[in-house]
Design a protein around this motif. Structure first.
Motif, short mmCIF file in Angstrom:
data_model
loop_
_atom_site.label_atom_id
_atom_site.label_comp_id
_atom_site.label_asym_id
_atom_site.label_seq_id
_atom_site.Cartn_x
_atom_site.Cartn_y
_atom_site.Cartn_z
N ALA A 152 0.85 -1.19 0.00
CA ALA A 152 0.00 0.00 0.00
C ALA A 152 0.89 1.24 0.00
O ALA A 152 1.96 1.24 0.62
CB ALA A 152 -0.91 0.00 1.23
N TRP A 153 0.44 2.29 -0.68
CA TRP A 153 1.25 3.52 -0.76
C TRP A 153 0.36 4.74 -0.91
O TRP A 153 -0.84 4.63 -1.20
CB TRP A 153 2.26 3.42 -1.89
CG TRP A 153 1.67 3.30 -3.27
CD1 TRP A 153 1.02 2.23 -3.81
CD2 TRP A 153 1.68 4.31 -4.30
NE1 TRP A 153 0.62 2.49 -5.09
CE2 TRP A 153 1.02 3.75 -5.43
CE3 TRP A 153 2.19 5.59 -4.39
CZ2 TRP A 153 0.85 4.45 -6.63
CZ3 TRP A 153 2.02 6.30 -5.59
CH2 TRP A 153 1.36 5.73 -6.68
N ARG A 154 0.96 5.91 -0.68
CA ARG A 154 0.22 7.17 -0.71
C ARG A 154 0.51 7.93 -2.01
O ARG A 154 1.53 8.60 -2.14
CB ARG A 154 0.63 8.05 0.47
CG ARG A 154 -0.01 7.70 1.80
CD ARG A 154 -1.44 8.23 1.95
NE ARG A 154 -1.51 9.69 1.90
CZ ARG A 154 -1.61 10.48 2.97
NH1 ARG A 154 -1.64 9.96 4.18
NH2 ARG A 154 -1.71 11.79 2.84
N GLU A 181 5.88 9.20 -5.86
CA GLU A 181 5.62 9.15 -7.29
C GLU A 181 5.08 7.80 -7.71
O GLU A 181 4.31 7.68 -8.67
CB GLU A 181 6.90 9.46 -8.07
CG GLU A 181 7.37 10.91 -7.94
CD GLU A 181 8.57 11.20 -8.81
OE1 GLU A 181 8.96 10.30 -9.61
OE2 GLU A 181 9.13 12.31 -8.70
N SER A 182 5.48 6.77 -6.99
CA SER A 182 5.02 5.41 -7.28
C SER A 182 5.27 4.55 -6.05
O SER A 182 5.92 4.98 -5.09
CB SER A 182 5.74 4.83 -8.49
OG SER A 182 7.13 4.72 -8.23
N ALA A 183 4.76 3.35 -6.09
CA ALA A 183 5.04 2.40 -5.01
C ALA A 183 6.52 2.05 -5.00
O ALA A 183 7.22 2.20 -6.00
CB ALA A 183 4.20 1.14 -5.22
N ALA A 184 6.99 1.57 -3.85
CA ALA A 184 8.40 1.18 -3.73
C ALA A 184 8.68 0.01 -4.66
O ALA A 184 7.97 -0.99 -4.66
CB ALA A 184 8.72 0.80 -2.30
N ALA A 185 9.74 0.13 -5.43
CA ALA A 185 10.08 -0.91 -6.41
C ALA A 185 10.79 -2.08 -5.77
O ALA A 185 10.64 -3.22 -6.20
CB ALA A 185 10.94 -0.32 -7.52
N GLY A 194 -3.21 3.95 -2.64
CA GLY A 194 -2.83 3.18 -3.81
C GLY A 194 -2.33 1.81 -3.39
O GLY A 194 -1.85 1.61 -2.27
N PHE A 195 -2.42 0.86 -4.30
CA PHE A 195 -1.96 -0.50 -4.04
C PHE A 195 -1.09 -0.98 -5.20
O PHE A 195 -1.26 -0.55 -6.34
CB PHE A 195 -3.14 -1.45 -3.84
CG PHE A 195 -3.86 -1.21 -2.54
CD1 PHE A 195 -3.52 -1.92 -1.40
CD2 PHE A 195 -4.87 -0.25 -2.46
CE1 PHE A 195 -4.16 -1.68 -0.19
CE2 PHE A 195 -5.52 -0.01 -1.25
CZ PHE A 195 -5.16 -0.73 -0.12
N ALA A 196 -0.16 -1.86 -4.88
CA ALA A 196 0.79 -2.35 -5.88
C ALA A 196 1.30 -3.71 -5.47
O ALA A 196 1.05 -4.19 -4.36
CB ALA A 196 1.96 -1.37 -6.01
N ASP A 197 2.04 -4.34 -6.36
CA ASP A 197 2.70 -5.59 -6.03
C ASP A 197 3.75 -5.36 -4.95
O ASP A 197 4.22 -4.24 -4.75
CB ASP A 197 3.38 -6.18 -7.27
CG ASP A 197 2.38 -6.68 -8.30
OD1 ASP A 197 1.38 -7.30 -7.90
OD2 ASP A 197 2.61 -6.45 -9.51
#
Length: 373
Positions: A118-120, A125-129, A240-243
């Motif tokens: 999860a991210w803000r 700018e984007s989720a942590a890679a 926001g959500f990401a892998d």
């Protein structure tokens, strides 16, 4: 019209009860069968004996690691496989198979979840890679990690699997000692950088804190996804959500599978009606339609691939699907649920005390051997 009323038990979060209530209302208008849903806390959902619930309810929402225990207790009815082809084809990752035990299907996935990120948006700018970026954010005080039991153990599972050494369900050693020791050291480093209250926070608590305008939390690298927080207007801040972040080039593989399944009590007096609803609510029509529209985190691929469902959910499903497709299924033997709770507490105690990581892993492996016995 039917005069049958079924009682169901789910878990106490809008994601857990609102979609079932919406589907129950539509089902009553179609069939006349009424379904009253009660709720229990997330902690109860993860630990309360299903056998006790089966005495009171016709329909029960369960977690897949319960299936070994409930099979021994003979408190659920198995589903007829001839009626499940569409649901099996529509599984996301191993959600459907996670409720298959000793050749029988004990529940149907109505909610698919695993540990994601999860991210803000707006802060990042984007989720942590990758995990190097997570540590950088953590040193700046911008990371949280839900570690309340059993979520600390879930983090250990996920990170071991991502490093190429998933926990071994068959035992006798659950964890590869070298890999799990490195992961415990990684978790210990993170814990020293995040708010100590994380040890008492489950995912809901973290999301509620993160979704406030003045929150300092910009990244949660491992957390069970909650689609509601990706909806506009659900909370003051839309998340926001990401892998999950990659580790040394290894992608989103091995996340500890979660989600929920709907099961039918062996004590019900209305088995046909309970099975009919369970199969309908788990299949594509309901999952892509009223279930998703009411804030459910659908377990069927028809919803995960739907443009309208993704638009409402801030692309939650597409953004996290790779992690879910590569998720790892926890042990499910009779005795596992007691281990899961006790091992999570043991892991947290060791991390808090600064105990050597290898000693923590040895203790967890010994506890797992006992659970298999």
């Amino acid at each position: 019209m039917s005069n049958i009323t079924l009682r169901g038990m789910t878990w106490d979060h809008p994601r857990g009860y609102e979609p079932l209530a919406a589907c129950a209302a539509l089902w009553q208008s179609r069939t006349g069968v009424r379904i009253h849903w009660d709720r229990r806390s997330l902690q109860d959902f993860e630990s309360f004996p299903v056998e006790e619930l089966a005495r009171q309810y016709d329909l029960i929402v369960i977690d897949h690691p319960h299936v070994g225990q409930v099979t021994r207790e003979d408190c659920l009815l198995p589903f007829d496989p001839a009626r499940l082809a569409s649901i099996a084809r529509g599984t996301v990752g191993r959600s459907f198979d996670s409720y298959l035990w000793q050749g029988r299907q004990w529940a149907l996935p109505i909610d698919a979840a695993t540990q994601v990120q999860a991210w803000r948006p707006g802060r990042l700018e984007s989720a942590a890679a990758d995990w190097a970026q997570v540590l950088e954010l953590a040193r700046a005080g911008r990371v949280a990690l839900p570690m309340r039991a059993p979520h600390s153990l879930m983090c250990l599972y996920t990170l071991c699997a991502q490093r190429g050494a998933p926990a071994r369900e068959a035992g006798p050693e659950l964890f590869d000692p070298e890999t799990a020791t490195a992961v415990c050291e990684q978790l210990g480093e993170l814990l020293r950088l995040v708010d100590p209250r994380c040890l008492e926070m489950d995912p809901i608590a973290v999301f509620e804190a993160m979704a406030q305008p003045d929150s300092s939390i910009d990244c949660v690298p491992l957390i069970y996804g909650y689609v509601n927080y990706a909806w506009a207007g659900f909370r003051p801040v839309r998340l926001g959500f990401a892998d999950i972040p990659s580790f040394e080039g290894r992608g989103p593989v091995g996340s500890a599978l979660g989600g929920t399944g709907i099961a039918v009590s062996a004590r019900t007096a209305h088995a046909k009606e309970a099975f009919d609803f369970a199969i309908w609510v788990a299949d594509a029509e309901a999952q892509r339609g009223p279930f998703a529209a009411a804030g459910g985190q659908s377990g069927h691929a028809a919803a995960w691939e739907d443009d309208a469902v993704n638009a409402t959910a801030g692309n939650f499903y597409r953004a996290t699907r790779a992690t879910l497709e590569g998720a790892w299924v926890r042990p499910r033997h009779d005795g596992y649920m007691l281990f899961q709770h006790a091992a999570s507490l043991r892991l947290n105690a060791g991390l808090q005390a600064g105990e050597p990581a290898r000693a923590i892993v040895q203790a967890l492996n010994a506890m797992y051997r006992e659970s298999l016995a």
